[in-house]
Each structure stands twice: as structure tokens, then as C-alpha cells.
Design an enzyme around this catalytic site. Structure first.
Site, PDB file in Angstrom:
ATOM      1  N   HIS A 100      36.977  -9.044  29.144  1.00 33.26           N
ATOM      2  CA  HIS A 100      38.236  -8.648  28.339  1.00 33.26           C
ATOM      3  C   HIS A 100      38.689  -7.335  28.341  1.00 33.26           C
ATOM      4  O   HIS A 100      39.952  -6.911  28.251  1.00 33.26           O
ATOM      5  CB  HIS A 100      37.837  -8.772  26.833  1.00 33.26           C
ATOM      6  CG  HIS A 100      39.018  -8.777  25.737  1.00 33.26           C
ATOM      7  ND1 HIS A 100      40.084  -9.631  25.836  1.00 33.26           N
ATOM      8  CD2 HIS A 100      39.308  -7.567  24.957  1.00 33.26           C
ATOM      9  CE1 HIS A 100      41.054  -9.176  24.819  1.00 33.26           C
ATOM     10  NE2 HIS A 100      40.318  -8.085  24.395  1.00 33.26           N
ATOM     11  N   GLU A 111      38.829 -14.525  32.272  1.00 39.76           N
ATOM     12  CA  GLU A 111      38.543 -14.490  30.804  1.00 39.76           C
ATOM     13  C   GLU A 111      38.621 -15.890  30.222  1.00 39.76           C
ATOM     14  O   GLU A 111      38.023 -16.322  29.433  1.00 39.76           O
ATOM     15  CB  GLU A 111      39.494 -13.726  30.159  1.00 39.76           C
ATOM     16  CG  GLU A 111      39.222 -13.335  28.757  1.00 39.76           C
ATOM     17  CD  GLU A 111      40.162 -12.405  28.180  1.00 39.76           C
ATOM     18  OE1 GLU A 111      40.030 -11.697  27.356  1.00 39.76           O
ATOM     19  OE2 GLU A 111      41.450 -12.335  28.375  1.00 39.76           O
ATOM     20  N   ASN A 163      15.268  -9.416  55.021  1.00 38.23           N
ATOM     21  CA  ASN A 163      14.234 -10.065  56.031  1.00 38.23           C
ATOM     22  C   ASN A 163      13.355 -11.149  55.055  1.00 38.23           C
ATOM     23  O   ASN A 163      12.955 -11.959  55.554  1.00 38.23           O
ATOM     24  CB  ASN A 163      13.226  -9.269  56.457  1.00 38.23           C
ATOM     25  CG  ASN A 163      13.955  -8.367  57.887  1.00 38.23           C
ATOM     26  OD1 ASN A 163      15.049  -9.063  58.483  1.00 38.23           O
ATOM     27  ND2 ASN A 163      13.784  -7.079  58.018  1.00 38.23           N
TER      28      ASN A 163
END
Length: 680
Positions: A50, A72, A408
Site C-alpha cells: 500500500h 494490493e 552450488n
């Protein structure tokens, strides 16, 4: 060219705030996927989204405002319980963040970016409309709390027409609280300080009668925002703020209000708000300053340290020449005091530059999540030591190496769920990322419970690619075989992916870490997992060093790399395979002569030369020097761009007598020995 309602001097602050919001959303969305019933976390995510929407609309960045508006709406459906935080929903929200990062750069460049907002926004809108209430979490208000009466709603609308905010605040009382009625009353009193209580459940009468459950719902009218509500309730014990939701103004609706008499009209009634109420309980005394200013301050402290060393040297020289002269004594006292003040100033500036490592660590849950989903694996990332602090310059340099190691760990280390179950492991792989202080260093550990490193396969791959001779591979110990993973071009991956398999990664990791005067150590056990430890200095600007003399030239060796110093006889120097060595407590220590490496001419070797034993990773080497000068804190200066990269030298420093000493690159010297052992 794009135009925004933002002054030039406001751009940097706006971008920093936006980046902070996006990073927090990134972290919180990953947490929400693991804990979809956490309504307090969901409310925090909604508040940040918001705020982002409001900020974007305020400066006129319409594409960012439209996208955050769609975000939102989807979050609101999660908050209201009409949608659930499924992996697909979280994927869409995280993809939205990636687009927002691209849109953010438009603010600084003022040029439209290539990213198309509509596909991401359309996906969010489609998910928001495709509700799944059957599997959604319960609504934050719960079903046990009564709804406000019609007159309460009319009163709320009257306050809204006055330009005030009306919030529905839902607060949870911790189960087993000693006095829930007292906690409920404290909530009403705190919110009453911010404005006017319109309605509450339970009511004040019910609280007095101790008819209190585990939730309190309050409608409050206030001139302040949501942050003030959170700040007012944050200090209360046994309280969790579950939801703060603005009550919307009804457009063009007289409805219930028309049933009231004109004398009861609240639209013009004075609102008994406490305008002097503080927004928060604690005023934090902080000042935001630029990174450049801190860098300049650190450079000035570095110059002061150099002058302190010189002043101490001059004071010692004068005392040696003039003995107990009164003025010399006073100079010594002044030099001692300046040294003490400089130490304190240096310590304070260093603290000002310290940054919690969580600024780096918080980026990795999203990385691990995305990599695991792409690889079809289940991975749990556990992070410890987020509060550990180190210098900002080090923070900036370690992000990429840590990212390589984690990639990795997910791609090479952790097995698929089926492989893990076949090996008697739980299907979810575990990666532990931790940081802690160790004396004047920081130790970062990345441990996984995956398949480990197959050293026989590593040696075979190195021989196959022509990186090492077969006979040299046969002679390698397990510790030396682990070092092969740092060789550029070596990979044991069966296929090349966009994550790994090209033989780059670990060589970059060690090169970057050693450039920071750090070290990397790998411990692995086949079938059990791998631990990679990274040791780093807390700062790069000033470091303790051991000063040594070689043919009348002074060199500085980083003290963190020094194990011990010893004096040996010339007959103790042995030769094995053409390399000088000494026996140190039953262990063979390879010897390097700094005068030969740096091409320094002068008198020959003394009968009892000094040897400085240094370490980088798991390998130790002895450096032959003429004399030990002493230990001193030195200011690290980079070499001129005219000189470029000089082998075995990492920088320079100015000594107390004004002479320049070169700083030895320990990692480079030890790499020479590693290459010889591998037959390169």
C-alpha cells in the site's frame, strides 16, 4: 523522457526507501509461503504494498502505481480470506517484484524501460478474481466478534467526511495471558490516546466484567496513520497486532444517516482527538548520512593513523638521542595521548561503518526458493547470526561469492527428493547459512546435508580436461584434491544449465575472498554433505600487520595470515623435489624466499634466518626474511593504476618514518605452491 514530481535532491532518498520496501516484500513473501496462516505477516506485506502504491502515485509513476494496485488487490483477497497463499500466488507476487525493480530504475534514468507491466498485472488480477475460499485461512476478525451497529457505522462515515482516518484494529491476546481483561483495557486506552474510539468488542462494560476472549476489535477515528497505531501498541505485553484495516468511505450514500435527526448529524461535530499524542513510544536518535561521507571520514582517519605512527616514531627517535630531556618527555606524553584519541576515533568510525550481515543474508531465501523450484527439489534454508556486523566495504564484496556457493549447494549438493529418500534421508534438503565473530574476523559457514563432493570424480575430471597430469592426481591427498574445485574450467556436472556446469564459480569465489585478505576452507564427506567456511577481516581500510625486513626493504604481512615466527639454522633447510622445506613439529613446511620472489638484491642469507609461517585455507608456507621489525596497524593503500596488478603484492602503506612498505599478497604466494604440487 519520463518526468516525475520529484526534486533532484529527493531522488536518492526515494530510491533508497523503495529498495528497502521491495527487499522487505521479497523476504516476507518467502516467509508467507511457509506460514500462510500468519495474518500479522500478511498485514505487514499489505501495508508495504500500500505504501509503495501511494509513493508511486504521488510522484506520478503510473506504471508502478498500476502494478502495485493489482498486487494490493491480490494481497487484499489473501487478507480477507478469499484466496490462499499457494506457491502459484507467491510466484506471481515475486515476479511482480522483479518488474517493480526494473520500474524503479526509470526514476533515476528518466528513460522508459523495456519491461511490459501488463502481463504481470493481468496475472495478479486473474488470481485475485479466482478465489478459493474453501482452502483459505480464516478471516482475521474471526466469527466470534460482533459487527458494529448501524449507528457506529454512521458515526465512522461522519469522521471520514471530516478528513480523518477510521481504522478497524484487531488485536490478539496471547493464550495464557495473566490478565486478559487488563490487556484489553490497555488496548482501548492506547488507541484512545490517538483519537476517538467509535466501537469496540468487547465493550468497556464487558472488559470491567472480565468477559474477554482472545481477541479485541476496535474502530478508532484518528488523524494519524497506521504506523502510529502499530507504534502505540507495540510496547504492550501479551499483545499481537493481527490486522489494521482502513474503513472505506461510502460514496454518495446517505442510507443509515438519513434515519438520524438533524441535531444528531456528526459531520460538523467537533472530534475530541488528542492532537498532542505521540506517534510512538521511543524517539530514536539517528541521522542519515551518505556513504561517500563515511568513506571520506574513514580516509581521514587513515591519514591520522599514519601521522600517529610517525609521531610515535619521532618521539622514540628523540628519546633515544636526547635521553631524559624535559621537552622530549612532554613530546612523548603528547604523542601517547594523540595515539589514544586516534584509537578511540578509529574505533568509533569503524562502528559507524558496520552493517548487519542480514542485509546480505535476507536476499538468499528468495534465491534458494527459486533455484529449488526450478530444479524440482525441496530445500530448507536456515539462517543464523543475522545480527553479526562487518564493514560496509566487505559487505558489498561478499554478496556474489556467497551467491555462487549457495547455487552450488542447491544444484550440486542437495539431491532430489527421490534420491534423498532412497539414501535414507528426509526428502527436504537442509542448507545452513551462519555468521559469527572470531576474534577480529568474521566466519561465514555454508553447510548442506547433500551428496558431498566425490573427490575421485573431481580428480578424474581434472585429468580428462588436461588441467592436471594423471601421476600428479594420484599423488594428491584428499585436502589437495578438494583444491581442484577452484580450478577454472573444472566441472563435474553431467549437463550444463543456467545455474552451473560451465566450470566457473568456485575459482571466482576464492579469488574474490582472497582479494579481501580472507580465506576459504572446504570440508566434505561423500554422502553426508559439505561445509564451506569463509573467513574475512572486519574491515579492509586498516589492518594489523607484521613488518619484516628483506635486504633493507620493509614489507607488511597481514597479521591474520601469520601463524608463528621462528628462527632456523641454515642446516635445517632441506630440499624435496627441488623445493626448500623445513620440518616444523613433524610437518613439512614449504619455504619461499621473499628476496627471490621480489628480485631484491643485497647480502646473502644469514646463518640463522627468520621464517614467518603463514596460512591461506588449509595450506601453510614459510617465508624467509632477514629480520622481524614489529607489529603495527597499517592503512591499506591501493597501488597506482599505472602499476596495475603486481604479482604477490596486494597494496602499500606509509610507515611512521615516512617510508613506503608493500603489503604481501599471502594468497598469491600460497597459490604458487599449490600449482607446483598439482604439477602445473
Amino acid at each position: 523522457m519520463l518526468t516525475f514530481d520529484l526534486a533532484p535532491d529527493e531522488v536518492e532518498g526515494f530510491l533508497a526507501e523503495t529498495e528497502d520496501h521491495l527487499q522487505r516484500l521479497d523476504e516476507d513473501l518467502v516467509r508467507l509461503e511457509k506460514d500462510p496462516a500468519n495474518l500479522e505477516l500478511l498485514q505487514e506485506i499489505f501495508r508495504i504494498a500500500h505504501t509503495l502504491k501511494g509513493n508511486a502515485a504521488y510522484i506520478g509513476h503510473h506504471r508502478m502505481a498500476d502494478l502495485t494496485h493489482a498486487m494490493e488487490n491480490l494481497l487484499d483477497s489473501l487478507r480477507k480470506g478469499t484466496q490462499r497463499a499457494s506457491p502459484e500466488v507467491i510466484d506471481s507476487l515475486l515476479s511482480c517484484l522483479d518488474v517493480l525493480h526494473s520500474l524503479k530504475t526509470e526514476i533515476s534514468t528518466r528513460q522508459p524501460g523495456p519491461v511490459d507491466v501488463e502481463p504481470a498485472a493481468a496475472r495478479l488480477r486473474a488470481l485475485a478474481e479466482n478465489v478459493d475460499a474453501a482452502q483459505a485461512p480464516a478471516n482475521a476478525r474471526g466469527d466470534l466478534l460482533p459487527a458494529p451497529k448501524a449507528e457506529d457505522q454512521v458515526q465512522a462515515q461522519a469522521y471520514l467526511r471530516q478528513g480523518l482516518h477510521v481504522f478497524e484494529v484487531v488485536v490478539g491476546i496471547v493464550e495464557g495471558s495473566f490478565a486478559p481483561s487488563v490487556r484489553a483495557l490497555q488496548v482501548l486506552l492506547e488507541l484512545g490516546q490517538l483519537g476517538q474510539i467509535i466501537w469496540s468488542a468487547p465493550t468497556e462494560a464487558e472488559i470491567d466484567a472480565q468477559k474477554v476472549g482472545n481477541q479485541v476489535c476496535v474502530w478508532v477515528a484518528t488523524a494519524q496513520g497506521e504506523e502510529a497505531i502499530y507504534a502505540a501498541l507495540d510496547w504492550l505485553m501479551d499483545i499481537t497486532v493481527v490486522n489494521v484495516c482502513p474503513v472505506e468511505e461510502e460514496q454518495g450514500s446517505g442510507g443509515a444517516g438519513e434515519q438520524r435527526s438533524k441535531g444528531d448529524d456528526l459531520s460538523s461535530a467537533p472530534l475530541p482527538l488528542n492532537s498532542s499524542a505521540p506517534a510512538g513510544r521511543v524517539a530514536v536518535k539517528t541521522v542519515r548520512t551518505s556513504v561517500e561521507r563515511l568513506d571520506n571520514l574513514m580516509n581521514l582517519v587513515g591519514e591520522l593513523v599514519t601521522d600517529r605512527n610517525r609521531l610515535s616514531q619521532l618521539s622514540a627517535d628523540l628519546a633515544h638521542r636526547y635521553g631524559d630531556d624535559l621537552l622530549v618527555g612532554r613530546l612523548y606524553e603528547a604523542a601517547t595521548h594523540v595515539s589514544m584519541i586516534t584509537d578511540q576515533l578509529q574505533e568509533e568510525v569503524m562502528k559507524a561503518r558496520l552493517v548487519p550481515i542480514e542485509d546480505v543474508f535476507n536476499k538468499f531465501p528468495r534465491l534458494v526458493r527459486d533455484l529449488a523450484r526450478k530444479a524440482g527439489k525441496e530445500v530448507e534454508l536456515v539462517i543464523e547470526g543475522r545480527e553479526t556486523e562487518l564493514d560496509r566495504s566487505v559487505i558489498e564484496a561478499i554478496t556474489d561469492p556467497l551467491m555462487h556457493v549457495l547455487r552450488n549447494a542447491v544444484d550440486h549438493g542437495i539431491e532430489s527428493p527421490a534420491e534423498r529418500q532412497a539414501a535414507g534421508k528426509r526428502p527436504v534438503g537442509l542448507i545452513q547459512l551462519s555468521a559469527r565473530h572470531q576474534e577480529d574476523h568474521i566466519l561465514i559457514s555454508i553447510a548442506d546435508d547433500g551428496r558431498g563432493i566425490d573427490l575421485a570424480r573431481v580428480k578424474a575430471a581434472a585429468v580428462e580436461k588436461g588441467l592436471i597430469a594423471p601421476e600428479a592426481a594420484d599423488r594428491l591427498s584428499d585436502t589437495e584434491a578438494v583444491d581442484l574445485i577452484y580450478m577454472s574450467g573444472l566441472s563435474t556436472a553431467e549437463r550444463v544449465s543456467d545455474v552451473s556446469g560451465r566450470g566457473v564459480g568456485m575459482d571466482v569465489v576464492r579469488a574474490n575472498i582472497e582479494r579481501l585478505n580472507g580465506a576459504v576452507v572446504v570440508r566434505t564427506q561423500l554422502g553426508q554433505g559439505t561445509v564451506i567456511e569463509i573467513k574475512l577481516p572486519l574491515t579492509l581500510a586498516i589492518m594489523p600487520a607484521l613488518l619484516v625486513s628483506v635486504k633493507n626493504e620493509t614489507y607488511a604481512i597481514p597479521l591474520a595470515s601469520v601463524i608463528e615466527t621462528l628462527r632456523v639454522r641454515r642446516d635445517q633447510l632441506l630440499t624435496i623435489r627441488g623445493r626448500e622445506v623445513i620440518l616444523l613439529r613433524g610437518q613439512v613446511l614449504p619455504i619461499l624466499r621473499l628476496d627471490e620472489i621480489f628480485g631484491v638484491g643485497g647480502a646473502g642469507l644469514t646463518d640463522q634466518p627468520c621464517v614467518v609461517a603463514i596460512r591461506s585455507g588449509d595450506l601453510q608456507v614459510g617465508l624467509v626474511v632477514d629480520r622481524l621489525v614489529g607489529q603495527q596497524e597499517v592503512v591499506v593503500k591501493s597501488l597506482s593504476s599505472v602499476l596495475g596488478d603486481v604479482r604477490s603484492i596486494s597494496g602499500g602503506t606509509i610507515l611512521g618514518d615516512g617510508h613506503v612498505a608493500l603489503i604481501v599478497d599471502v594468497a598469491s604466494l600460497i597459490e604458487m605452491v599449490r600449482r607446483e604440487r598439482r604439477g602445473e
